[in-house]
Design a protein around this motif. Structure first.
Motif, PDB file in Angstrom:
ATOM      1  N   ASN A  91     -61.489  91.626  10.940  1.00 17.55           N
ATOM      2  CA  ASN A  91     -60.612  90.559  10.458  1.00 17.55           C
ATOM      3  C   ASN A  91     -61.380  89.724   9.435  1.00 17.55           C
ATOM      4  O   ASN A  91     -62.257  88.946   9.785  1.00 17.55           O
ATOM      5  CB  ASN A  91     -60.159  89.715  11.644  1.00 17.55           C
ATOM      6  CG  ASN A  91     -59.290  88.535  11.240  1.00 17.55           C
ATOM      7  OD1 ASN A  91     -58.928  88.382  10.075  1.00 17.55           O
ATOM      8  ND2 ASN A  91     -58.954  87.692  12.194  1.00 17.55           N
ATOM      9  N   ALA A  94     -59.858  85.155   8.392  1.00 17.12           N
ATOM     10  CA  ALA A  94     -59.909  83.933   9.197  1.00 17.12           C
ATOM     11  C   ALA A  94     -59.690  82.682   8.351  1.00 17.12           C
ATOM     12  O   ALA A  94     -59.181  81.680   8.851  1.00 17.12           O
ATOM     13  CB  ALA A  94     -61.246  83.847   9.928  1.00 17.12           C
ATOM     14  N   GLN A  97     -55.987  82.153   8.265  1.00 13.45           N
ATOM     15  CA  GLN A  97     -55.531  81.738   9.591  1.00 13.45           C
ATOM     16  C   GLN A  97     -55.965  80.306   9.881  1.00 13.45           C
ATOM     17  O   GLN A  97     -55.242  79.542  10.528  1.00 13.45           O
ATOM     18  CB  GLN A  97     -56.068  82.717  10.629  1.00 13.45           C
ATOM     19  CG  GLN A  97     -55.488  84.116  10.477  1.00 13.45           C
ATOM     20  CD  GLN A  97     -56.447  85.232  10.864  1.00 13.45           C
ATOM     21  OE1 GLN A  97     -57.425  85.012  11.573  1.00 13.45           O
ATOM     22  NE2 GLN A  97     -56.178  86.438  10.384  1.00 13.45           N
ATOM     23  N   GLY A 132     -52.263  79.997  13.544  1.00 14.66           N
ATOM     24  CA  GLY A 132     -53.267  81.013  13.251  1.00 14.66           C
ATOM     25  C   GLY A 132     -52.876  82.380  13.775  1.00 14.66           C
ATOM     26  O   GLY A 132     -53.060  83.403  13.089  1.00 14.66           O
ATOM     27  N   MET A 133     -52.301  82.419  14.988  1.00 14.70           N
ATOM     28  CA  MET A 133     -51.888  83.701  15.564  1.00 14.70           C
ATOM     29  C   MET A 133     -50.735  84.317  14.775  1.00 14.70           C
ATOM     30  O   MET A 133     -50.715  85.529  14.536  1.00 14.70           O
ATOM     31  CB  MET A 133     -51.498  83.526  17.026  1.00 14.70           C
ATOM     32  CG  MET A 133     -52.669  83.365  17.967  1.00 14.70           C
ATOM     33  SD  MET A 133     -52.215  83.606  19.702  1.00 14.70           S
ATOM     34  CE  MET A 133     -51.101  82.235  19.941  1.00 14.70           C
ATOM     35  N   TRP A 135     -50.145  84.039  11.658  1.00 10.02           N
ATOM     36  CA  TRP A 135     -50.642  84.583  10.394  1.00 10.02           C
ATOM     37  C   TRP A 135     -51.396  85.897  10.610  1.00 10.02           C
ATOM     38  O   TRP A 135     -51.586  86.660   9.670  1.00 10.02           O
ATOM     39  CB  TRP A 135     -51.537  83.564   9.696  1.00 10.02           C
ATOM     40  CG  TRP A 135     -51.554  83.694   8.203  1.00 10.02           C
ATOM     41  CD1 TRP A 135     -52.618  84.007   7.415  1.00 10.02           C
ATOM     42  CD2 TRP A 135     -50.457  83.515   7.299  1.00 10.02           C
ATOM     43  NE1 TRP A 135     -52.269  84.022   6.087  1.00 10.02           N
ATOM     44  CE2 TRP A 135     -50.935  83.720   5.982  1.00 10.02           C
ATOM     45  CE3 TRP A 135     -49.114  83.190   7.472  1.00 10.02           C
ATOM     46  CZ2 TRP A 135     -50.119  83.625   4.854  1.00 10.02           C
ATOM     47  CZ3 TRP A 135     -48.302  83.081   6.357  1.00 10.02           C
ATOM     48  CH2 TRP A 135     -48.806  83.305   5.075  1.00 10.02           C
ATOM     49  N   ALA A 136     -51.827  86.125  11.854  1.00  9.59           N
ATOM     50  CA  ALA A 136     -52.502  87.382  12.178  1.00  9.59           C
ATOM     51  C   ALA A 136     -51.516  88.466  12.596  1.00  9.59           C
ATOM     52  O   ALA A 136     -51.913  89.639  12.714  1.00  9.59           O
ATOM     53  CB  ALA A 136     -53.514  87.158  13.293  1.00  9.59           C
ATOM     54  N   THR A 154     -55.711  91.301   5.763  1.00  6.17           N
ATOM     55  CA  THR A 154     -56.104  89.947   6.161  1.00  6.17           C
ATOM     56  C   THR A 154     -56.678  89.169   4.978  1.00  6.17           C
ATOM     57  O   THR A 154     -56.436  87.962   4.841  1.00  6.17           O
ATOM     58  CB  THR A 154     -57.138  89.989   7.300  1.00  6.17           C
ATOM     59  OG1 THR A 154     -58.249  90.835   6.931  1.00  6.17           O
ATOM     60  CG2 THR A 154     -56.516  90.514   8.578  1.00  6.17           C
ATOM     61  N   SER A 158     -55.065  85.659   3.222  1.00  4.31           N
ATOM     62  CA  SER A 158     -55.792  84.413   2.981  1.00  4.31           C
ATOM     63  C   SER A 158     -55.443  83.822   1.619  1.00  4.31           C
ATOM     64  O   SER A 158     -55.313  82.598   1.474  1.00  4.31           O
ATOM     65  CB  SER A 158     -57.300  84.653   3.075  1.00  4.31           C
ATOM     66  OG  SER A 158     -57.685  84.987   4.385  1.00  4.31           O
ATOM     67  N   GLY A 258     -57.038  85.088  15.183  1.00  3.86           N
ATOM     68  CA  GLY A 258     -56.102  84.130  14.605  1.00  3.86           C
ATOM     69  C   GLY A 258     -56.005  82.852  15.410  1.00  3.86           C
ATOM     70  O   GLY A 258     -55.949  81.748  14.853  1.00  3.86           O
ATOM     71  N   GLY A 262     -57.002  79.253  13.963  1.00  8.52           N
ATOM     72  CA  GLY A 262     -55.972  78.219  13.970  1.00  8.52           C
ATOM     73  C   GLY A 262     -56.420  76.971  14.698  1.00  8.52           C
ATOM     74  O   GLY A 262     -56.155  75.839  14.247  1.00  8.52           O
TER      75      GLY A 262
END
Length: 361
Positions: A91, A94, A97, A132-133, A135-136, A154, A158, A258, A262
């Motif tokens: 990932n 980040a 996220q 955040g989750m 966006w993942a 990923t 961003s 995520g 987040g």
């Protein structure tokens, strides 16, 4: 096994745990030596640079409190990324996220600027983790359904997150009383995190990060689900034969990363910043990759590596002011630290064997 011009790297039957612990220290010393030569070539005083970069951030309580503040988002994000990295789910998003976590958390005080109550900041933290989750979720779907590289997806997500942040701050969420600066309204007191160390800016997010680290240690080192996660990513065929799902490993890895990013984004806007700004996208998501690997992808190691990188953040600012060091040189130090660590840990896991001339390819 790798061939290197008459030499080959053979994996050791059992890597030494003592050498694995020593590897980060060796990497730090090597990177210091390399950057010492670099600073001399630049005409800077290396002693003054390292004094400002590595010593000054830890010799006074006010300076060290800022190190703890900087350490918090790095620790949160790196612990989440390490779970995926150990399962070979990389990932790189980040940062995006993190931004979405900051946006979701900021929605509460932006939409309700007069909001009050002890429940406000916990709600913001929860919303940040959800952001955040979410966006993942997109890279997880693309990886599982379309076999797309989560590295590329990923990373691209961003860039989208950064543009979404810009849109909100120059458009619907811009503070009408902010003198046309791209920033939201200043959050009310109940929408900011409580301080835990009097006389400093260190807030409850540090406690959250440490609790999160303990939870990651229990999950990865002491739970059957953590074992399934690693097997599902490292050996998908064997995992499928044993009834473990590679798709589940991908989903869990990206959602954990995520969630962590987040939470970090929410803690940043509700903590030292106190409003949503463009500068919230300050590269924590990318620096956390260095933190995760420098910590050996182990929850305990990551605590120490996040502290080291936080020292370099604060010390780098000191060196730019007191020693005239350009910001690029600070980033070179961080990058060389990762390169030296990867080289050191490779020698821990592999041994170099010279091939006889008669059997060389």
């Amino acid at each position: 096994m790798m061939n290197l011009a008459g030499y080959r790297l053979a994996r050791r039957d059992k890597a030494s745990r003592k050498l694995a612990v020593v590897a980060p220290v060796v990497a730090l010393l090597l990177s210091i030596a390399l950057n010492f030569a670099l600073y001399m070539a630049m005409g800077k005083n290396p002693v003054a640079v390292f004094q400002a970069m590595l010593i000054e951030p830890v010799i006074s309580w006010p300076a060290f409190s800022e190190v703890l503040l900087k350490m918090t988002p790095l620790l949160l994000i790196a612990q989440g990324l390490a779970a995926g990295f150990r399962a070979k789910v990389i990932n790189i998003g980040a940062e995006g996220q993190f931004i979405l976590g900051a946006i979701f958390a900021s929605a509460v005080p932006v939409w309700f600027p007069q909001i009050s109550g002890l429940w406000v900041w916990p709600l913001m933290i929860v919303l940040g983790g959800i952001g955040g989750m979410l966006w993942a979720v997109v890279p997880a779907i693309w990886r599982v359904r379309l076999n797309a590289s989560e590295i590329l997806v990923t990373l691209m997500m961003s860039l989208i997150a950064a543009q979404l942040l810009n849109f909100l701050l120059v458009g619907p969420w811009k503070d009408p009383m902010g003198f046309n600066f791209p920033q939201s309204v200043i959050f009310p007191l109940d929408a900011t995190l409580p301080l835990i160390l009097p006389g400093t800016r260190v807030n409850v997010a540090l406690a959250i990060a440490l609790i999160w680290s303990v939870a990651c240690w229990v999950y990865l080192q002491r739970s059957f689900q953590g074992y399934q996660l690693m097997v599902g990513g490292l050996a998908p065929q064997a995992a499928g034969y044993a009834g473990y799902s590679q798709s589940r490993a991908v989903w869990m890895s990206l959602l954990i990363g995520g969630l962590a990013a987040g939470l970090a984004g929410a803690s940043e806007v509700a903590g030292p910043v106190g409003q949503l700004q463009r500068s919230i996208a300050s590269g924590y998501g990318y620096s956390a990759i260095i933190v995760a690997y420098l910590g050996g992808l182990h929850p305990v190691g990551i605590v120490f590596s996040s502290l080291l990188i936080a020292i370099l953040y604060i010390g780098g600012d000191n060196a730019m002011v007191s020693a005239g060091l350009p910001v690029a040189a600070v980033r070179v130090f961080q990058g060389s630290l990762l390169v030296c660590y990867l080289a050191a840990i490779t020698l821990v896991r592999y041994r170099v064997i010279r091939e006889p001339k008669g059997i060389r390819a």
